[in-house]
Design an enzyme around this catalytic site. Sequence first.
Site, PDB file in Angstrom:
ATOM      1  N   ASN A  80     -36.165  40.319  45.897  1.00  0.00           N
ATOM      2  CA  ASN A  80     -34.924  39.635  45.501  1.00  0.00           C
ATOM      3  C   ASN A  80     -34.199  40.355  44.375  1.00  0.00           C
ATOM      4  O   ASN A  80     -33.330  39.792  43.707  1.00  0.00           O
ATOM      5  CB  ASN A  80     -35.202  38.202  45.015  1.00  0.00           C
ATOM      6  CG  ASN A  80     -35.068  37.169  46.118  1.00  0.00           C
ATOM      7  OD1 ASN A  80     -35.637  36.116  46.017  1.00  0.00           O
ATOM      8  ND2 ASN A  80     -34.292  37.450  47.155  1.00  0.00           N
ATOM      9  N   ILE A 138     -38.269  32.152  40.475  1.00  0.00           N
ATOM     10  CA  ILE A 138     -36.862  32.045  40.861  1.00  0.00           C
ATOM     11  C   ILE A 138     -36.497  32.954  42.022  1.00  0.00           C
ATOM     12  O   ILE A 138     -35.331  33.113  42.347  1.00  0.00           O
ATOM     13  CB  ILE A 138     -35.898  32.274  39.668  1.00  0.00           C
ATOM     14  CG1 ILE A 138     -36.191  33.604  38.975  1.00  0.00           C
ATOM     15  CG2 ILE A 138     -35.962  31.120  38.688  1.00  0.00           C
ATOM     16  CD1 ILE A 138     -35.164  33.973  37.913  1.00  0.00           C
ATOM     17  N   THR A 139     -37.496  33.564  42.683  1.00  0.00           N
ATOM     18  CA  THR A 139     -37.178  34.289  43.910  1.00  0.00           C
ATOM     19  C   THR A 139     -36.985  33.246  45.015  1.00  0.00           C
ATOM     20  O   THR A 139     -37.359  32.086  44.858  1.00  0.00           O
ATOM     21  CB  THR A 139     -38.321  35.237  44.343  1.00  0.00           C
ATOM     22  OG1 THR A 139     -39.466  34.461  44.727  1.00  0.00           O
ATOM     23  CG2 THR A 139     -38.714  36.182  43.222  1.00  0.00           C
ATOM     24  N   CYS A 140     -36.391  33.693  46.121  1.00  0.00           N
ATOM     25  CA  CYS A 140     -36.174  32.750  47.218  1.00  0.00           C
ATOM     26  C   CYS A 140     -37.324  32.810  48.201  1.00  0.00           C
ATOM     27  O   CYS A 140     -37.135  32.619  49.400  1.00  0.00           O
ATOM     28  CB  CYS A 140     -34.896  33.091  47.961  1.00  0.00           C
ATOM     29  SG  CYS A 140     -33.485  33.111  46.901  1.00  0.00           S
ATOM     30  N   ASP A 141     -38.506  33.113  47.715  1.00  0.00           N
ATOM     31  CA  ASP A 141     -39.655  33.288  48.588  1.00  0.00           C
ATOM     32  C   ASP A 141     -40.646  32.166  48.298  1.00  0.00           C
ATOM     33  O   ASP A 141     -41.023  31.946  47.154  1.00  0.00           O
ATOM     34  CB  ASP A 141     -40.292  34.651  48.300  1.00  0.00           C
ATOM     35  CG  ASP A 141     -41.292  35.047  49.364  1.00  0.00           C
ATOM     36  OD1 ASP A 141     -42.090  34.182  49.766  1.00  0.00           O
ATOM     37  OD2 ASP A 141     -41.266  36.214  49.788  1.00  0.00           O
TER      38      ASP A 141
END
EC number: 4.1.1.19
Length: 626
Positions: A543, A492-495
Amino acid sequence: MAENRQFSPLYGLDRWGAGLLDVNDAGEVTLRAPNDGLPTSLPKVIEALSERGIAAPFLLRIHHFLDQALLQLHNAFQSAFQSTGYQGVYRGVFPIKVNQQAEVISHLMQTGLPLHYGLEAGSKPELLIALSQPRSPESLLICNGSKDESFVRLATLSRKLGQNTVIVIESLDEFDVVHKVSTELGIRPLLGVRVKLTERVTGKWQESSGDRSTFGLGAHELVTLIDRMKAAGFLDCLVLQHSHLGSQVPDIIDIRRAAAEACRFFVELTAMGAPLTHLDLGGGLGVDYTGERRSDENSVNYTVEEYCTNVVETIRYAMDEAALPHPTIVTESGRFVVAHSSIFVFNVLGATLYDSATKPDTQEGDNHLLHDLMAVENYIDSNRFQEALNDALYYRDELRALFRRGQIGLAELARAEQGFLYLASRFKATARSRDVTGDAQAQLGSFVDYYYGNFSLFQSLPDVWAIDQLHPIVPLQRLNEEPTRQAIFSDITCDSDGKIDKFILADGASDALPVHDLKADEPYHIGVFFVGAYQETLGDLHNLFGDANVVTISLDGQGGFNIEHETEADTIAEVMSYVEYDPRDCLDAFRKTVERALAAGQVNTAERRMMIAAYKDALAGHTYFD
Ligand SMILES: *Cc1c(COP(=O)(O)O)cnc(C)c1O
């Protein structure tokens, strides 16, 4: 149930999970209990924890698995001593850097007390931890790593407490510090020396092994050190020789060669007058993450028993040849002792499926390429599978190109994309019943689904991200049901790096994991196994996802468990303060913004109350999805 098929062999669970894990008739992964007690179902543990308010993601530590590895290592050395007629003893130490958690260290020390199990410290904080632990008076405290004066002072002073603290000299300069401090204190230290072996090992740390290692003394420096120690009257303090090959050494031949070379140094240093009694071979004892039993980055071609026999045999032979008494053997095996004891559990939040059961309604005026695309369905099932795949990809890409050039509209492109997904479902269904090889295998690989996991790779599985570490990963439930989908996991990180796309299956590594269709009203949990070594404190706050819950359990042998220890996940307020925000200041600032909006008539008082409450709730809540 008339027939009870098990799909766990698909994941190689019977191979890498041997002795620790099984699957029950209900298709749930179970944890083996001590003394052949009843196994404990992992989904039942998850459910029971959830009822107590401890939700996934969490790290689950099993005391019994920790004990089992430690005892296995000690017993393997005892058997090797017996079978080879070795006269010396084994004194294991746990390298704190591999898992520094208080709960782990204190449990290891408790189990290790009768085994005279010790600790290895590679830094000042680790030394402070080691000095605070109750240990057997016969156990060792090995100090490695770079040391300043205060490190050396504390280590030397602990000799007054009767502790066997060995300061391992890693460089010539370090001896000067030791000399100065112990002369000031009037205390004779126990000293070791780290030798740099010339043998290089294979595996992940190949480049930094042998004479390219940044640690330890080479032959010339060793001779200089011995001369200096002699001159200073310290040679009689040199009781231990240390070497370390790097972690996860995959090939037993490398271990044997390195042990033989270490013995050569030991014999020579002894001949030069060093009263060595301890031979410390460092870490390197590997974990077979894939269960393949081969010398590969994530596997090893030996068992712990073979490791011990090889090491003991080699040392015995070398010492007998040199007519020296058998030294105390020390190893600093960290990974092997703790890796198996932890399981990381996360829940799947949702999925992006790369196929569709719905066939689009093509229209008469649609481009002929769209009609061609849909016609591919007619020859998927035949021996024209590869041709059908090539055609489908070609027509789809051509249709996309038409859209980019303005020749077809969005609605027509949507039908094309939908048509392709419909074909994907047909390709996947056909592929399940036949052996797909060649280009088709890679092409189908790009049709895998995305499953979204409630976790941060960077926080909880840092080595998967950094060094492509493979861990066994398995759905924890429904293993009596055929997994009909192939997925990779996105965190669920934006990476975009935050994903797991390498898995261990029965027939080796795979780019996708077989998973089940998600059910709307049923949680779907995934277990990542053998994460007890190196993962916990290497993780970062990418994040600002913080630590997940950590729960330590013991198995009761009746199919149940007891919670031994629980560390709650970081709250958002905690994580914010790690990066130097004061959560109260942030709340104040937010309050003022809302107050101004109230004054300007943008929000009413009820909305104001709701906004402040939402902010405060979030501060006190966790960083992962509730
Ligand atoms: C990291 C380290 C260890 C632990 O190695 P494992 O392969 O995890 O057993 C042991 N000794 C030293 C000096 C280390 O740096």
